[in-house]
Scaffold this motif. Structure first.
Motif, short mmCIF file in Angstrom:
data_model
loop_
_atom_site.label_atom_id
_atom_site.label_comp_id
_atom_site.label_asym_id
_atom_site.label_seq_id
_atom_site.Cartn_x
_atom_site.Cartn_y
_atom_site.Cartn_z
N HIS A 176 -5.76 -8.39 4.78
CA HIS A 176 -4.42 -8.76 4.31
C HIS A 176 -3.63 -9.32 5.47
O HIS A 176 -3.41 -8.65 6.49
CB HIS A 176 -3.73 -7.55 3.70
N GLU B 77 -0.52 -7.83 7.65
CA GLU B 77 -0.65 -6.51 8.30
C GLU B 77 -0.95 -6.73 9.78
O GLU B 77 -2.06 -6.59 10.26
CB GLU B 77 -1.72 -5.73 7.52
N HIS C 84 0.82 -1.22 0.00
CA HIS C 84 0.00 0.00 0.00
C HIS C 84 0.85 1.26 0.00
O HIS C 84 0.34 2.36 -0.14
CB HIS C 84 -0.89 0.04 1.24
N HIS D 102 -5.89 -1.36 7.35
CA HIS D 102 -4.75 -1.99 6.67
C HIS D 102 -3.44 -1.44 7.21
O HIS D 102 -3.41 -0.58 8.06
CB HIS D 102 -4.85 -1.74 5.16
N SER D 103 -2.33 -1.94 6.63
CA SER D 103 -0.99 -1.48 6.97
C SER D 103 -0.11 -1.73 5.75
O SER D 103 -0.31 -2.71 5.05
CB SER D 103 -0.48 -2.30 8.15
ZN LIG Z 1 -3.84 -4.26 3.17
#
Ligand SMILES: [Zn+2]
Length: 709
Positions: free
Chosen positions: A332, A335, A61, A465-466
């Protein structure tokens, strides 16, 4: 043990290529550390980035503007892939970052990590700082000839340093070279943001330090010499604050968790708080961590068979009558921090219910669904087998694909899908963004869709997210011609921004982490296209027929670059696997603050019975010459429905539109000698100005008769 990782460049890069020779030929096995690493690249265009992604490159990301209309991205690749990138035209390799070794990773997991003491937690939280003045949310400033529009000119102070972030649209387009000078004489650099061949606006690659006491910037177009001066506006009104007296926090203090640990915790929370909490079992079982293709280094006690994904539902009244909020994390797998945000938020809510007035009232007013780990099989694989696992572990489509085995759950949704020609996912496997054979092919995505269908009271959502530090909403996808999904109305976008002020100010209160204004906005306006992401599915209600918000859905990314005063640079904060004790814990705490922020936004929405008010910049007492441009100010984000022909405005009347992406309101131009202007404002909740009833013609709209001499 410490494994603070740093980006390596120059000599270190040469070492990395020497390692290629020894590492590349070794077969991956359960005992070998993963040979992938994070690589920071700079590319000429997003087209090239997309081409690389289509070719199977795993792009994280962390993508952003680079100098001179380039783009920079953090990607995951193995040594052979790194070699290929080095020889690819238009790709510059900027540095590499190794993930933790297997031992280092294990030491960060719950059960292995040393729990933080209260004293350690307090020491990690800085002392309160002075808050920013609230921003005034100035409308964009336009040069007299209309060539330049300063879309945003934001300033804030973080880590003792005042920053500036600018966005300027030039009608001369991508080739216009803008020169920017602050009123202190400092010159600033901007470059064109061009995506998919389309010019969007000029921006900086990163916020930059301001010298002196700058109050405004002047931008000059290289194309036609036109000039505009815009005042700097404060971004986020908060500073670091203490939690309220007696507030309990810091629960997720003993390492990263798998789904067995997560489930055990939420079962216990529900059992301990039966009046306000219950576990909701989602109906679609996963394929299981033990499905073929896995290396399976998890403890023997971790189940290999399919799992039931669990949500924790919190609220005093859970019969569907209260405004619902869906907070979900770890679609995800790699993460790691994101499920801690969920578990910290759940525990703060339950531990402070009855003692903290805000928490108590939110549990009174809201129906909160928390899914800490959407993707439990993938999470187990990312914790125990391969740090880089992103997808689920479904082996049905590309068995033997290693880390890329499975489907990217944030590309497996119905709206703006790659299967309908939208961009930013792969229709073929193996790929880190494989969308699956069809939308909602995967149990994990079906579970999210099911939860929202079963609970139509859900009006707000946060997908966490991350890493990268983006804070985004719809539209999140566009097609090959860069036509996005239907854009939310101007008022909806203003509502997203106004709510973001609440949410991001909460994030900041923990330790002064400021999400950049340039990374806040619709996904397609600040980042890229993510075909079939879950946020769009929620926002458009599974079907992008129109731009009516079904669920106000945000996407958070934890893990922001931090300003380092010593080196005068933005520094990385540990990528997917920040060291738990000094960074992972902090990220979980600050984004749990952010989750409290969205609950506050939802609560304000639930209790909003206040009609908006509006005021035009013209009135019947004024005397005007030439054409008149009408703009309205509203007491809160609200849509203006208007007529200029003397008829009563209705729901079918025209509305005030947005002046391009990241722009303000487009004015209504009046040219006749005499115009009867009538209008009403309506807020996101549906409250109508002055109790006017556009359907039945009850009540009176706002009205001004504008005469032009
Ligand atoms: Zn993600």
């Amino acid at each position: 043990m410490t494994h603070r990782r740093r980006w390596c460049a120059g000599i270190a890069l040469a070492l990395a290529s020497a390692l290629t020779i020894t590492l590349a030929p070794q077969p991956a096995s359960a005992e070998d550390p993963p040979v992938e690493q994070l690589v920071r690249i700079r590319v000429d265009s997003t087209d090239l980035l997309r081409e690389l992604e289509q070719g199977g490159l795993d792009i994280t990301h962390d993508v952003g503007q680079g100098p001179g209309a380039t783009f920079e991205a953090t990607v995951v690749t193995d040594p052979a892939g790194l070699e290929r990138l080095r020889t690819e035209d238009g790709v510059e390799v900027l540095g590499t970052l190794d993930g933790p070794t297997r031992e280092e990773a294990r030491a960060q997991l719950k059960g292995n990590a040393e729990p933080l003491t209260g004293r350690q937690k307090d020491a990690l939280k800085p002392a309160p700082s002075r808050a920013n003045k609230p921003g005034r949310g100035r409308p964009p400033v336009v040069s007299p000839d209309g060539t330049l529009t300063v879309l945003r000119a934001d300033t804030w102070t973080t880590g003792g340093q005042r920053m500036v972030s600018l966005e300027v649209r030039s009608e001369a387009g991508r080739d216009d070279r803008l020169s920017v000078t602050a009123d202190t004489g400092q010159s600033l650099t901007m470059s064109a943001f061009v995506d998919q061949g389309t010019y969007l606006y000029h921006r900086q690659s990163q916020p930059v330090p301001l010298t002196g006491d700058a109050g405004s910037v002047t931008v000059r177009s290289g194309a036609d010499g036109s000039e505009v001066t815009a005042p700097l506006d404060s971004w986020l009104s908060s500073g670091v604050t203490d939690f309220p007296d007696g507030f309990r926090w810091g629960f997720t203090d003993d390492g990263y968790v798998d789904s067995e640990q997560t489930d055990a915790l939420i079962e216990k929370l529900a059992a301990d708080n039966p009046d306000v909490a219950e576990v909701v079992e989602l109906p679609n079982e996963t394929v299981g961590y033990g499905a073929p293709g896995g290396a399976l280094a998890a403890p023997a006690s971790y189940p290999r068979e399919g799992k039931t994904v669990k949500a924790l539902r919190i609220g005093r009244v859970r019969d569907g009558s209260k405004t619902g909020v869906l907070l979900y994390a770890q679609e995800h797998a790699r993460e790691w921090v994101t499920s801690l945000v969920a578990l910290e938020t759940a525990q703060r809510l339950l531990a402070n219910d009855g003692t903290d007035p805000l928490t108590t009232s939110m549990i009174d007013d809201l129906d909160i669904f928390i899914v800490p780990q959407v993707n439990p099989d993938g999470v187990a694989y990312a914790l125990y087998d391969d740090l880089y696992q992103r997808s689920n572990r479904n082996p049905a489509y590309c068995p033997g694909a290693g880390t890329n085995l499975g489907v990217d759950l944030n590309r497996n949704f119905r709206v703006g899908s790659v299967h309908e020609g939208f961009v930013g996912a792969s229709a073929r496997c193996p790929s880190s963004t494989y969308a699956g054979p069809e939308p909602l092919s995967e149990s994990e995505s079906k579970n999210t869709a099911w939860l929202v269908e079963q609970h139509p009271n859900i009006k707000f959502a946060m997908n966490t997210h991350s890493f990268g530090g983006y804070f985004m909403w719809s539209p999140g996808a566009y097609d090959a011609q860069r036509n996005p999904l239907p854009r939310p109305s101007l008022a909806t976008e203003q509502y997203f921004f106004a709510s973001s002020e609440t949410i991001l100010s909460r994030v900041r209160e923990y330790r002064d982490t400021v999400v950049w204004p340039g990374r806040t906005g619709p996904i397609s306006d600040v980042l890229y296209s993510a075909a079939g992401n879950s946020g769009d599915d929620l926002f458009y209600g599974g079907d992008a027929e129109d731009n009516t918000p079904h669920v106000y859905a945000w996407n958070f990314e934890v893990g922001l670059p931090r300003w380092d005063a010593a080196s005068q640079r933005w520094v990385d904060t540990g990528a997917f696997w920040p060291e738990f004790a000094d960074e992972g814990f902090g990220q979980a705490m600050e984004f749990a603050n952010g989750w409290y922020g969205i609950l506050e936004v939802a609560q304000a929405y639930a209790n909003d019975t206040t009609d908006p008010t509006s005021k035009a910049n013209v009135d019947g007492r004024g005397s005007y010459s030439g054409p008149v441009d009408v703009l309205w100010e509203t007491s809160e984000p609200a849509t203006i429905y208007y007529t200029t022909d003397g008829s009563r405005p209705t729901w079918d009347s025209p509305t005030v539109q947005q002046d391009g992406i990241r722009g303000g309101a487009l004015p209504i131009r009046l040219t006749k000698d005499r115009t009867v202007l009538q209008w009403f404002a309506v807020d996101q909740k549906g409250n109508v100005e002055g109790n006017y009833d556009p359907d039945r013609g009850r009540g009176a709209p706002q009205r001004e008769v504008i005469k032009i001499r």
